[in-house]
Design a protein around this motif. Structure first.
Motif, PDB file in Angstrom:
ATOM      1  N   LYS A  57     -39.294   2.827 -12.779  1.00 13.82           N
ATOM      2  CA  LYS A  57     -39.316   3.216 -14.136  1.00 13.82           C
ATOM      3  C   LYS A  57     -38.142   2.939 -14.866  1.00 13.82           C
ATOM      4  CE  LYS A  57     -42.514   6.724 -13.097  1.00 13.82           C
ATOM      5  NZ  LYS A  57     -42.914   8.284 -12.956  1.00 13.82           N
ATOM      6  N   GLY A  58     -37.197   2.385 -14.241  1.00  7.49           N
ATOM      7  CA  GLY A  58     -35.756   2.221 -14.894  1.00  7.49           C
ATOM      8  C   GLY A  58     -34.665   3.357 -15.282  1.00  7.49           C
ATOM      9  N   LYS A  59     -34.964   4.492 -14.638  1.00  4.68           N
ATOM     10  CA  LYS A  59     -34.425   5.533 -14.507  1.00  4.68           C
ATOM     11  C   LYS A  59     -33.147   5.561 -13.589  1.00  4.68           C
ATOM     12  CE  LYS A  59     -38.338   8.722 -15.790  1.00  4.68           C
ATOM     13  NZ  LYS A  59     -38.808   9.743 -15.266  1.00  4.68           N
ATOM     14  N   SER A  60     -33.151   4.673 -12.644  1.00  3.75           N
ATOM     15  CA  SER A  60     -31.967   4.556 -11.667  1.00  3.75           C
ATOM     16  C   SER A  60     -31.668   3.171 -11.319  1.00  3.75           C
ATOM     17  CB  SER A  60     -32.127   5.479 -10.581  1.00  3.75           C
ATOM     18  OG  SER A  60     -33.140   5.070  -9.777  1.00  3.75           O
ATOM     19  N   ASP A  61     -30.523   2.780 -10.666  1.00  2.00           N
ATOM     20  CA  ASP A  61     -30.235   1.655 -10.316  1.00  2.00           C
ATOM     21  C   ASP A  61     -31.074   1.271  -8.793  1.00  2.00           C
ATOM     22  OD1 ASP A  61     -28.198  -0.453 -10.779  1.00  2.00           O
ATOM     23  OD2 ASP A  61     -28.145  -0.161  -8.663  1.00  2.00           O
ATOM     24  N   PRO A  62     -31.490  -0.170  -8.644  1.00  2.00           N
ATOM     25  CA  PRO A  62     -32.051  -0.313  -7.463  1.00  2.00           C
ATOM     26  C   PRO A  62     -31.208  -0.140  -6.154  1.00  2.00           C
ATOM     27  CG  PRO A  62     -32.505  -2.148  -8.941  1.00  2.00           C
ATOM     28  CD  PRO A  62     -31.666  -1.188  -9.612  1.00  2.00           C
ATOM     29  N   THR A  63     -29.877   0.047  -6.273  1.00  2.00           N
ATOM     30  CA  THR A  63     -29.221   0.081  -5.191  1.00  2.00           C
ATOM     31  C   THR A  63     -29.271   1.592  -4.657  1.00  2.00           C
ATOM     32  OG1 THR A  63     -27.322   0.597  -6.405  1.00  2.00           O
ATOM     33  CG2 THR A  63     -27.385  -1.762  -5.635  1.00  2.00           C
ATOM     34  N   GLU A  64     -29.747   2.400  -5.593  1.00  2.00           N
ATOM     35  CA  GLU A  64     -29.911   4.098  -5.173  1.00  2.00           C
ATOM     36  C   GLU A  64     -31.239   3.895  -4.351  1.00  2.00           C
ATOM     37  OE1 GLU A  64     -27.829   6.453  -5.466  1.00  2.00           O
ATOM     38  OE2 GLU A  64     -26.570   5.238  -6.357  1.00  2.00           O
ATOM     39  N   ALA A  65     -32.164   3.295  -4.795  1.00  2.00           N
ATOM     40  CA  ALA A  65     -33.481   3.251  -4.155  1.00  2.00           C
ATOM     41  C   ALA A  65     -33.169   2.709  -2.597  1.00  2.00           C
ATOM     42  CB  ALA A  65     -34.442   2.554  -4.778  1.00  2.00           C
ATOM     43  N   ARG A  66     -32.423   1.510  -2.535  1.00  2.00           N
ATOM     44  CA  ARG A  66     -32.165   0.879  -1.403  1.00  2.00           C
ATOM     45  C   ARG A  66     -31.440   1.689  -0.245  1.00  2.00           C
ATOM     46  NH1 ARG A  66     -30.859  -4.369   0.589  1.00  2.00           N
ATOM     47  NH2 ARG A  66     -29.105  -4.407   2.251  1.00  2.00           N
ATOM     48  N   ARG A  67     -30.578   2.781  -0.839  1.00  2.00           N
ATOM     49  CA  ARG A  67     -29.532   3.597  -0.129  1.00  2.00           C
ATOM     50  C   ARG A  67     -30.694   4.774   0.370  1.00  2.00           C
ATOM     51  NH1 ARG A  67     -24.727   2.484  -2.998  1.00  2.00           N
ATOM     52  NH2 ARG A  67     -25.687   3.773  -4.833  1.00  2.00           N
ATOM     53  N   ALA A  68     -31.597   5.010  -0.344  1.00  2.00           N
ATOM     54  CA  ALA A  68     -32.456   6.313   0.045  1.00  2.00           C
ATOM     55  C   ALA A  68     -33.524   5.574   1.061  1.00  2.00           C
ATOM     56  CB  ALA A  68     -33.054   6.619  -1.131  1.00  2.00           C
ATOM     57  N   PHE A  69     -34.048   4.057   0.719  1.00  2.00           N
ATOM     58  CA  PHE A  69     -34.833   3.737   1.616  1.00  2.00           C
ATOM     59  C   PHE A  69     -34.054   3.565   3.221  1.00  2.00           C
ATOM     60  CE2 PHE A  69     -36.810  -0.057   3.907  1.00  2.00           C
ATOM     61  CZ  PHE A  69     -38.112   0.260   3.741  1.00  2.00           C
ATOM     62  N   ILE A  70     -33.145   3.286   3.169  1.00  2.00           N
ATOM     63  CA  ILE A  70     -32.642   3.179   4.591  1.00  2.00           C
ATOM     64  C   ILE A  70     -32.386   4.470   5.103  1.00  2.00           C
ATOM     65  CG2 ILE A  70     -30.156   2.487   5.506  1.00  2.00           C
ATOM     66  CD1 ILE A  70     -30.037   0.318   3.604  1.00  2.00           C
ATOM     67  N   ALA A  71     -31.910   5.487   4.334  1.00  2.00           N
ATOM     68  CA  ALA A  71     -31.740   6.686   5.105  1.00  2.00           C
ATOM     69  C   ALA A  71     -33.213   7.206   5.313  1.00  2.00           C
ATOM     70  CB  ALA A  71     -31.430   7.747   4.026  1.00  2.00           C
ATOM     71  N   ALA A  72     -34.175   7.013   4.940  1.00  2.00           N
ATOM     72  CA  ALA A  72     -35.575   7.418   5.384  1.00  2.00           C
ATOM     73  C   ALA A  72     -35.971   6.662   6.681  1.00  2.00           C
ATOM     74  CB  ALA A  72     -36.604   6.960   4.275  1.00  2.00           C
ATOM     75  N   ALA A  73     -35.605   5.337   6.634  1.00  2.00           N
ATOM     76  CA  ALA A  73     -35.709   4.322   7.833  1.00  2.00           C
ATOM     77  C   ALA A  73     -34.994   4.864   8.846  1.00  2.00           C
ATOM     78  CB  ALA A  73     -35.510   3.020   7.572  1.00  2.00           C
ATOM     79  N   VAL A  74     -33.875   5.417   8.796  1.00  2.00           N
ATOM     80  CA  VAL A  74     -32.964   5.996  10.143  1.00  2.00           C
ATOM     81  C   VAL A  74     -33.843   7.173  10.272  1.00  2.00           C
ATOM     82  CG1 VAL A  74     -30.796   6.954  10.523  1.00  2.00           C
ATOM     83  CG2 VAL A  74     -30.738   4.672   9.129  1.00  2.00           C
ATOM     84  N   GLU A  75     -34.071   8.100   9.590  1.00  2.00           N
ATOM     85  CA  GLU A  75     -34.681   9.322   9.819  1.00  2.00           C
ATOM     86  C   GLU A  75     -35.958   8.989  10.665  1.00  2.00           C
ATOM     87  OE1 GLU A  75     -35.482  13.300   7.396  1.00  2.00           O
ATOM     88  OE2 GLU A  75     -36.930  11.759   6.809  1.00  2.00           O
ATOM     89  N   ALA A  76     -36.628   7.888  10.380  1.00  2.00           N
ATOM     90  CA  ALA A  76     -38.030   7.514  10.942  1.00  2.00           C
ATOM     91  C   ALA A  76     -37.789   6.748  12.269  1.00  2.00           C
ATOM     92  CB  ALA A  76     -38.929   7.035  10.162  1.00  2.00           C
ATOM     93  N   HIS A  77     -36.361   6.636  12.575  1.00  2.00           N
ATOM     94  CA  HIS A  77     -35.938   5.841  13.721  1.00  2.00           C
ATOM     95  C   HIS A  77     -36.552   4.239  13.797  1.00  2.00           C
ATOM     96  CE1 HIS A  77     -34.840   9.491  15.666  1.00  2.00           C
ATOM     97  NE2 HIS A  77     -36.178   9.993  15.330  1.00  2.00           N
ATOM     98  N   PHE A  78     -36.906   3.770  12.591  1.00  2.00           N
ATOM     99  CA  PHE A  78     -36.979   2.373  12.313  1.00  2.00           C
ATOM    100  C   PHE A  78     -35.613   1.535  12.730  1.00  2.00           C
ATOM    101  CE2 PHE A  78     -40.485   3.634   9.894  1.00  2.00           C
ATOM    102  CZ  PHE A  78     -41.364   2.502   9.842  1.00  2.00           C
ATOM    103  N   HIS A  79     -35.629   0.473  13.304  1.00  2.00           N
ATOM    104  CA  HIS A  79     -34.896  -0.473  13.581  1.00  2.00           C
ATOM    105  C   HIS A  79     -34.243  -1.179  12.281  1.00  2.00           C
ATOM    106  CE1 HIS A  79     -34.903   0.392  17.807  1.00  2.00           C
ATOM    107  NE2 HIS A  79     -36.259   0.250  17.705  1.00  2.00           N
ATOM    108  N   ILE A  80     -33.145  -1.143  11.948  1.00  2.00           N
ATOM    109  CA  ILE A  80     -32.886  -2.081  10.607  1.00  2.00           C
ATOM    110  C   ILE A  80     -31.981  -3.289  11.023  1.00  2.00           C
ATOM    111  CG2 ILE A  80     -31.801  -1.869   8.218  1.00  2.00           C
ATOM    112  CD1 ILE A  80     -32.163   1.319   8.687  1.00  2.00           C
ATOM    113  N   GLN A  81     -32.462  -4.251  10.418  1.00  2.00           N
ATOM    114  CA  GLN A  81     -31.483  -5.668  10.706  1.00  2.00           C
ATOM    115  C   GLN A  81     -31.163  -6.028   9.172  1.00  2.00           C
ATOM    116  OE1 GLN A  81     -34.569  -8.040  12.529  1.00  2.00           O
ATOM    117  NE2 GLN A  81     -34.905  -6.733  14.162  1.00  2.00           N
TER     118      GLN A  81
END
Length: 81
Positions: A57-81
């Motif tokens: 919606k343009g209310k925040s920077d995409p890097t914030e979404a990226r950081r939040a997505f990574i945190a969620a992936a770690v929480e869900a035990h995804f392997h991140i490459q």
């Protein structure tokens, strides 16, 4: 239109299925969170969904979404490459 691409893609692997998805944009991250996430949704998942919505919606920077997505992936035990 606001930029929603990430500077470098993320590859996330679901440890239960072995499926690897490449995520390059906020919209792709939102799709993965909505459609391809394990049944358990922790607090970081909710935060990532909100961060992606805000970025789309343009209310925040995409890097914030990226950081939040990574945190969620770690929480869900995804392997991140």
């Amino acid at each position: 239109m606001r930029r929603t691409n990430w500077t470098s893609p993320l590859r996330v692997e679901d440890p239960e299925t072995g499926i690897i998805r490449t995520v390059k944009t906020v919209r792709q991250a939102k799709t993965v969170l909505d459609r391809f996430w394990p049944a358990y949704h922790g607090s970081q998942h909710h935060r990532a969904e909100q961060a992606c919505e805000d970025a789309l919606k343009g209310k925040s920077d995409p890097t914030e979404a990226r950081r939040a997505f990574i945190a969620a992936a770690v929480e869900a035990h995804f392997h991140i490459q």
